[in-house]
Design an enzyme around this catalytic site. Structure first.
Site, PDB file in Angstrom:
ATOM      1  N   HIS A   1      -8.975   4.099   4.255  1.00  8.13           N
ATOM      2  CA  HIS A   1      -8.816   2.638   3.672  1.00  8.13           C
ATOM      3  C   HIS A   1      -8.938   3.027   2.176  1.00  8.13           C
ATOM      4  O   HIS A   1     -10.194   2.765   1.758  1.00  8.13           O
ATOM      5  CB  HIS A   1     -10.052   2.015   4.175  1.00  8.13           C
ATOM      6  CG  HIS A   1      -9.786   0.719   4.084  1.00  8.13           C
ATOM      7  ND1 HIS A   1     -11.136  -0.149   3.332  1.00  8.13           N
ATOM      8  CD2 HIS A   1      -8.890  -0.542   3.564  1.00  8.13           C
ATOM      9  CE1 HIS A   1     -10.342  -1.459   2.866  1.00  8.13           C
ATOM     10  NE2 HIS A   1      -9.384  -1.541   2.710  1.00  8.13           N
TER      11      HIS A   1
ATOM     12  N   ASP B   1      10.246   3.129   5.975  1.00 11.13           N
ATOM     13  CA  ASP B   1       9.890   1.794   6.334  1.00 11.13           C
ATOM     14  C   ASP B   1      11.689   1.595   7.437  1.00 11.13           C
ATOM     15  O   ASP B   1      11.848   2.640   7.721  1.00 11.13           O
ATOM     16  CB  ASP B   1       9.962   1.568   5.445  1.00 11.13           C
ATOM     17  CG  ASP B   1       9.252  -0.477   5.309  1.00 11.13           C
ATOM     18  OD1 ASP B   1      10.090  -0.206   6.060  1.00 11.13           O
ATOM     19  OD2 ASP B   1       8.106  -0.840   4.800  1.00 11.13           O
TER      20      ASP B   1
ATOM     21  N   THR C   1       2.116  -2.457   9.118  1.00 12.60           N
ATOM     22  CA  THR C   1       1.643  -4.064   9.055  1.00 12.60           C
ATOM     23  C   THR C   1       0.364  -3.831   9.458  1.00 12.60           C
ATOM     24  O   THR C   1       0.527  -3.641  10.909  1.00 12.60           O
ATOM     25  CB  THR C   1       2.471  -4.879   9.231  1.00 12.60           C
ATOM     26  OG1 THR C   1       3.414  -4.873   8.323  1.00 12.60           O
ATOM     27  CG2 THR C   1       2.181  -6.484   9.297  1.00 12.60           C
TER      28      THR C   1
ATOM     29  N   ASN D   1      -6.457  -1.188  -3.221  1.00 13.70           N
ATOM     30  CA  ASN D   1      -5.333  -1.509  -3.980  1.00 13.70           C
ATOM     31  C   ASN D   1      -6.103  -2.674  -5.318  1.00 13.70           C
ATOM     32  O   ASN D   1      -6.570  -2.807  -5.252  1.00 13.70           O
ATOM     33  CB  ASN D   1      -5.130  -3.252  -2.909  1.00 13.70           C
ATOM     34  CG  ASN D   1      -3.824  -3.964  -3.458  1.00 13.70           C
ATOM     35  OD1 ASN D   1      -2.908  -2.845  -4.306  1.00 13.70           O
ATOM     36  ND2 ASN D   1      -3.543  -4.548  -2.884  1.00 13.70           N
TER      37      ASN D   1
ATOM     38  N   SER E   1      -6.906  -2.159   7.280  1.00 14.29           N
ATOM     39  CA  SER E   1      -7.984  -2.955   7.301  1.00 14.29           C
ATOM     40  C   SER E   1      -8.640  -3.445   7.914  1.00 14.29           C
ATOM     41  O   SER E   1     -10.252  -2.881   8.014  1.00 14.29           O
ATOM     42  CB  SER E   1      -7.426  -4.291   6.487  1.00 14.29           C
ATOM     43  OG  SER E   1      -7.048  -4.170   5.719  1.00 14.29           O
TER      44      SER E   1
ATOM     45  N   MET F   1       1.085  -1.087   0.485  1.00 14.54           N
ATOM     46  CA  MET F   1       0.070  -0.128  -0.416  1.00 14.54           C
ATOM     47  C   MET F   1       0.902   1.256   0.007  1.00 14.54           C
ATOM     48  O   MET F   1       0.847   2.325  -0.383  1.00 14.54           O
ATOM     49  CB  MET F   1      -1.173  -0.369   1.570  1.00 14.54           C
ATOM     50  CG  MET F   1      -2.059  -0.804   1.041  1.00 14.54           C
ATOM     51  SD  MET F   1      -2.858  -1.111  -0.212  1.00 14.54           S
ATOM     52  CE  MET F   1      -4.221   0.236   0.146  1.00 14.54           C
TER      53      MET F   1
END
Ligand code: NAD
Length: 292
Positions: free
Chosen positions: A145, A34, A96, A148, A124, A15
């Site tokens: 949200h 990250d 994550t 994808n 999610s 994402m």
């Protein structure tokens, strides 16, 4: 309301990569964070590959991005330091789907950015109100949200947490308009509208496969040919990532305490075996990677 000039994207997976690509093509500076160089290099490759194929797959509104690919990639800084997020007008968190991971990410965000910066949680299933409890100023947090692949999807689900302010919602709408999207606003509950329904459907489709009722291809064909959906639930699971599906259904299970959200044993087995779907090269279908 001012436009977003610099966006922070936290989490450079499926994402984060899609969002960074989308925002950069629309001329916005992106700071992509990250935890390591391995993740950032993989993300850069993912973005470059996606940009190469973009013309073939993009839907109409994204056909004419503001910048060419070679200019857009220069707009993205790939970093491991949260401190680089200072000066971003808007942050999208895409780490994550695990509580401990989100907790650590929001802790780092709280230490690194001004209390005025608006944060969108691209989760999610986690409740936005629950995530809001991790930061000192939950009125600045909303849920977005994204769908994808991000550059190809023009509509998102927006979630208003208990403390989310109207100003925050409006600023998020401004950012979405800048990247060619609009949002459907819903109230907060784990899984919101989309994933409370979708994760249950995918999990049940996996149970059907596990019980030998049908093959993976025919489970999907029922949805595509009979219901005229574009994709079946197992193809969708491969696209999302089976690890993300498992974590999401676990969040729903824990949040509602309802056994209807218990994860399918086959889903668990596939995640443990590394069959995570498209991103791993194999899942319910093969994408040129490992196969059981
Ligand atoms: P992913 O596993 O592909 O990527 C997650 C990334 O977060 C990894 O690169 C990981 O290294 C990074 N990360 C972990 N801890 C971090 C930290 N403290 N700081 C910065 N980065 C960190 O997952 P994804 O599919 O990109 O999903 C990200 C989020 O978006 C999840 O919450 C997921 O539920 C949600 N989401 C996923 C989809 C989808 O289709 N995959 C769709 C909508 C929303």
């Amino acid at each position: 309301m001012n436009e977003v000039k610099r966006v922070g994207v936290v989490g450079a997976g499926v994402m984060g990569a899609g969002l960074a690509e989308n925002a950069a093509l629309d001329g916005i500076d992106v700071v992509l964070v990250d935890i390591g160089e391995v993740q950032l290099n993989a993300c850069r490759q993912r973005i470059e590959q996606s940009m190469r194929f973009a013309k073939m797959f993009r839907t109409a509104p994204r056909e004419r991005p503001a910048l060419e690919a070679r200019e857009a990639i220069k707009k993205i800084s790939f970093v491991t330091e949260y401190a680089a997020l200072e000066g971003c007008d808007f942050i999208v968190e895409n780490t994550t789907e695990k509580w401990d991971v989100k907790k650590a990410a929001y802790h780092s965000l709280s230490e690194s950015i001004s209390g005025k910066t608006v944060i969108a949680a691209n989760t999610s299933c986690f409740s936005i109100t629950r995530l809001g409890g991790l930061i000192p100023n939950p009125e600045r947090l909303l849920g977005i949200h994204f769908m994808n692949p991000v550059p190809m999807k023009d509509t998102v689900e927006m979630i208003r947490g208990h403390w989310t302010s109207e100003e925050t919602i409006e600023f998020a709408r401004t950012f979405l308009a800048q990247i060619g999207k609009s949002g459907i606003l819903v109230n907060d509950a784990p899984g919101f509208v989309s994933n409370r329904v979708l994760m249950l459907t995918i999990n049940e489709a996996i149970m059907v496969l596990q019980d030998g009722v049908s093959t993976a291809a025919d489970v999907d064909n029922i949805f595509k040919k009979c219901f005229e959906h574009k994709m079946g639930p197992l193809e969708t699971a491969d696209l999302i990532g089976l690890d993300t599906i498992l974590y999401s259904i676990e969040v729903l299970h824990e949040s509602f305490g309802d056994s209807k959200y218990r994860p399918a044993p086959l889903l668990k087995r596939m995640v443990h075996a590394g069959l995570l779907g498209q991103k791993a090269g194999a899942g319910f279908y093969n994408y040129g990677g490992k196969k059981k």
